[in-house]
Design a protein around this motif. Structure first.
Motif, PDB file in Angstrom:
ATOM      1  N   THR A  77      -8.240   0.595   4.081  1.00 56.71           N
ATOM      2  CA  THR A  77      -8.869  -0.347   3.158  1.00 56.71           C
ATOM      3  C   THR A  77      -8.927  -1.751   3.753  1.00 56.71           C
ATOM      4  OG1 THR A  77      -8.076   0.921   1.266  1.00 56.71           O
ATOM      5  CG2 THR A  77      -8.776  -1.341   0.840  1.00 56.71           C
ATOM      6  N   THR A  82     -12.348  -5.119  -2.389  1.00 49.31           N
ATOM      7  CA  THR A  82     -12.429  -4.341  -1.151  1.00 49.31           C
ATOM      8  C   THR A  82     -13.814  -4.489  -0.542  1.00 49.31           C
ATOM      9  OG1 THR A  82     -13.039  -2.356  -2.402  1.00 49.31           O
ATOM     10  CG2 THR A  82     -10.694  -2.695  -1.928  1.00 49.31           C
ATOM     11  N   HIS A 125      -9.851  -5.706   2.682  1.00 53.34           N
ATOM     12  CA  HIS A 125     -10.059  -6.622   1.558  1.00 53.34           C
ATOM     13  C   HIS A 125     -10.859  -7.829   2.030  1.00 53.34           C
ATOM     14  CE1 HIS A 125      -7.171  -4.604  -1.189  1.00 53.34           C
ATOM     15  NE2 HIS A 125      -6.582  -4.261  -0.047  1.00 53.34           N
ATOM     16  N   LYS A 132       0.845  -1.195   0.000  1.00 53.86           N
ATOM     17  CA  LYS A 132       0.000   0.000   0.000  1.00 53.86           C
ATOM     18  C   LYS A 132       0.881   1.246   0.000  1.00 53.86           C
ATOM     19  CE  LYS A 132      -1.730  -1.457   3.864  1.00 53.86           C
ATOM     20  NZ  LYS A 132      -0.898  -2.644   4.183  1.00 53.86           N
TER      21      LYS A 132
END
Length: 395
Positions: A371, A387, A373, A357
């Motif tokens: 975020t 996501t 996932h 990231k």
């Protein structure tokens, strides 16, 4: 008498010389590991469960960190690096005992980890007092950022984002009226369970909750409670080692509700423990991105190839975060910073596009990115869906 006195004086001189030599030797040994003043090798620690029941979550970031360090050493730098492992076996008291050893005996200049939240709570204060910059690739308890630490950093979103993100995705997919939350006794389990529970309740669902003992093998009492409540969705906050057994017993007991868990369960051993049939459609969330399948980003393509060449397997949970944590310390050392304090100062302004990231820490050591996932079991294999705000859950 005079001869005896002379002999004694000579013995004292010899003894004093030997003692002084011993002191100097100890001083030289203390300066050798990684204080930036002596030797050509600096020690970076890695702390986490490397041989305990949940080691499959920690070994991948350890391998990622080792890969980054080996690649750096291959450039023949002035200061080479050595990764020193501290195996906590997932035990908080073991983490607290290993931290002083890392500081005093091994003279580490930085630490990757601790990997889990409970052991982080036990060891982070010790690392802080020792002025050892530390980056956890996987500890997700939000309270870790609230201690006022200056040397602590995290490479993932917290359980607040994770628990809520997974719960909201389940609500979107199933429009449930009732939810059941199960967690273990460990800090991570309780914390992520709290956030899922509060999210379900805040969305108007009827929610019940139970706690299991991670060391047990029979969860029949919990299965009975869940079956009686007949929820539409189940959230389990905990690790795969007990999560697989729990899921199997739920399914064998006739509970068919959608089952979801967090990053602690993101391992093939969840499926192995439950059985492929019982684990089908189980949902697992994680603040980590595992580069499954064909990659187009050149950085990720290279990382996957290099990782597979070193480890003999595809990257898995937190492999990329372990690599990025080591890379941040490497960047600091390449810039000429070889003490804990100087490395920590460097991290304050560090920004990078990591393999996991975008990396930039705020004053509390947290990342801006939150975020989450989502992954789901299909045909006995864990697959990435996307996501949490975009993924479409199946089943």
């Amino acid at each position: 008498m005079e001869r005896l006195g002379t002999l004694r004086r000579n013995m004292l001189r010899v003894t004093g010389a030997v003692a002084m030599s011993a002191v100097l030797a100890l001083g030289a040994a203390a300066c050798g590991g990684g204080d930036g003043k002596g030797g050509d090798t600096l020690n970076i620690g890695f702390m986490g469960d490397l041989s305990g029941p949940d080691s499959s979550i920690v070994i991948p970031p350890n391998k990622g960190a080792q890969l980054a360090i080996e690649q750096y050493n291959a450039t023949n730098p002035k200061k080479k690096l050595k990764l020193v492992n501290y195996d906590t076996q997932g035990k908080e008291n073991q983490a607290a005992a290993l931290a002083p050893k890392a500081i005093k005996d091994d003279k580490v200049v930085a630490m990757i980890g601790p990997a889990f939240s409970g052991e982080s709570k036990a060891a982070d204060g010790i690392l802080e007092k020792g002025k050892i910059p530390n980056i956890t690739p996987s500890a997700t308890n939000p309270d870790l950022a609230k201690q006022g630490y200056k040397y602590w950093h995290r490479l993932v979103a917290t359980d607040a984002a994770q628990g809520a993100g997974i719960a909201e995705a389940m609500i979107k997919a199933k429009s449930p009226k009732k939810a059941y939350v199960i967690n273990g006794k460990k800090a991570y389990s309780v914390g992520i369970g709290d956030f899922a529970f509060n999210t379900f309740k805040g969305k108007g669902l009827t929610v019940q909750r139970d706690q299991i003992d991670e060391t047990a093998s029979d969860f029949s009492s919990t299965v009975t409670k869940v079956k009686s409540f007949a929820p539409d969705v189940i959230f389990y906050g905990g690790y795969y080692s007990e999560g697989g057994k729990l899921l199997k017993q739920l399914r064998d007991g006739g509970v068919t509700a959608m089952f979801a868990s967090g990053d602690g369960s993101l391992d093939a051993k969840l499926v192995e423990g439950a059985g492929a049939k019982q684990a089908e459609n189980a949902v697992i969330g994680c603040p980590c991105f595992i580069p499954f399948g064909q990659q187009t980003d050149p950085t990720l393509v290279k990382f996957v190839a290099d990782y597979k060449a070193k480890v003999g397997a595809d990257p898995s949970i937190y492999s990329t975060e372990g690599y990025d944590a080591a890379s941040a310390f490497i960047a600091a050392i390449k810039a000429g910073n070889t003490t804990g304090e100087k490395i920590n100062d460097f991290l304050k302004t560090y920004t990078a596009k990591g393999v996991s990231k975008e990396i930039k820490w705020d004053a509390t050591g947290e990342l801006a990115a939150t975020t989450i996932h989502l992954y789901q079991v299909e045909g006995g294999t864990i697959k990435w869906l996307g996501t949490s705000d975009q993924a479409k859950l199946k089943g």
